[in-house]
Design a protein around this motif. Sequence first.
Motif: not given
Length: 315
Positions: A78-83, A164-177, A179-182, A201-206
């Motif tokens: 669930n947290w991987l799907s969310f991030a 917008g910059l804050l959202c982009a940085v947050a998106a960068l951190g979210s997908w890095t989290l 990629a590493v966690g997965n 993962t699809g079940l949780a994301t859905g």
Amino acid sequence: MHNPAEHHNLGKGIACGVGAGALWGLVFLAPELIRSFTPQEMACGRYVLYGLFAVAMVAPRWGVLSHTINLRTWWTLNWLSFAGNTAYYILLSSAVKNGGITTTTLVIGFLPVLVTLVGSRDKDALPLRKLLPSLMLCMTGAACIGWQAMHTHTHTTARAPLFGLLCAVAALGSWTLYAVGNSRALARQRHFSAHDWNLLTGLATGAQSVALLPLALLLDSTQHGLDQWRNFALVSAGVALLASITGNALWNRMNQLLPLTLVGQMILFETLFSLCYGFIWEQRLPTGTETLAFGCVVISVLLCVSAHRKPAGPA
């Protein structure tokens, strides 16, 4: 001597990474095909169908898989799907909408660098000094892409640059989290195949997307015709099947074959293929800056692969 099995895994892992990037790049064409819908609706459409496909595909094996899943596994999924899916797509859309494509492209372009830096701290990882040439070329390629975006979209006015910059940085951190966690979750959960892990993962994301769907519909005041909804369903189904089901499965398999320091470089292929599809869509050739970015990306990955080749030992 060189270990043939290690070379086989390296080649197979890179092939999976290239395949995942080729399929993920298709996602950037979807907004052009269904422009009248909001990013939130696009995300919900893609991920709800991702979940439905996952349900259909996992059902025959559920009796076996259910015995290997515990509460901790569901929490991880669930947290991987969310991030990696839900939060990342919403943050990315908000960054483009409020800060413009230039800022977003430049910030997200540092994904491979950040993932590689985190991976360099893993046990038995390559020393960071051996990866510096690859990382420098990676950053040069990202800067070229951002420079081209800035000059191509000079007419775009950012609504709220700081947000917008804050959202982009947050998106960068979210997908890095993600990629590493997965990558580390797959290393722990070796009793799951890459495909099964993707379906779970699809079940949780859905499930998360179903919960967000009423809000997405409420935020869209546009009236859509039957033809528009049909196109929306077809595009969402195509993206879910190609990018989420097949692309994610290839990415997970790659994670099982490659070290995290090399996994970070594979993210570049998503940008590379999305640019290629953009050229085809716009029916034009790449500019000099875009060609330079292409070259930097390719050489960056080749240098990283070369650094991961183990030197020959005594016979």
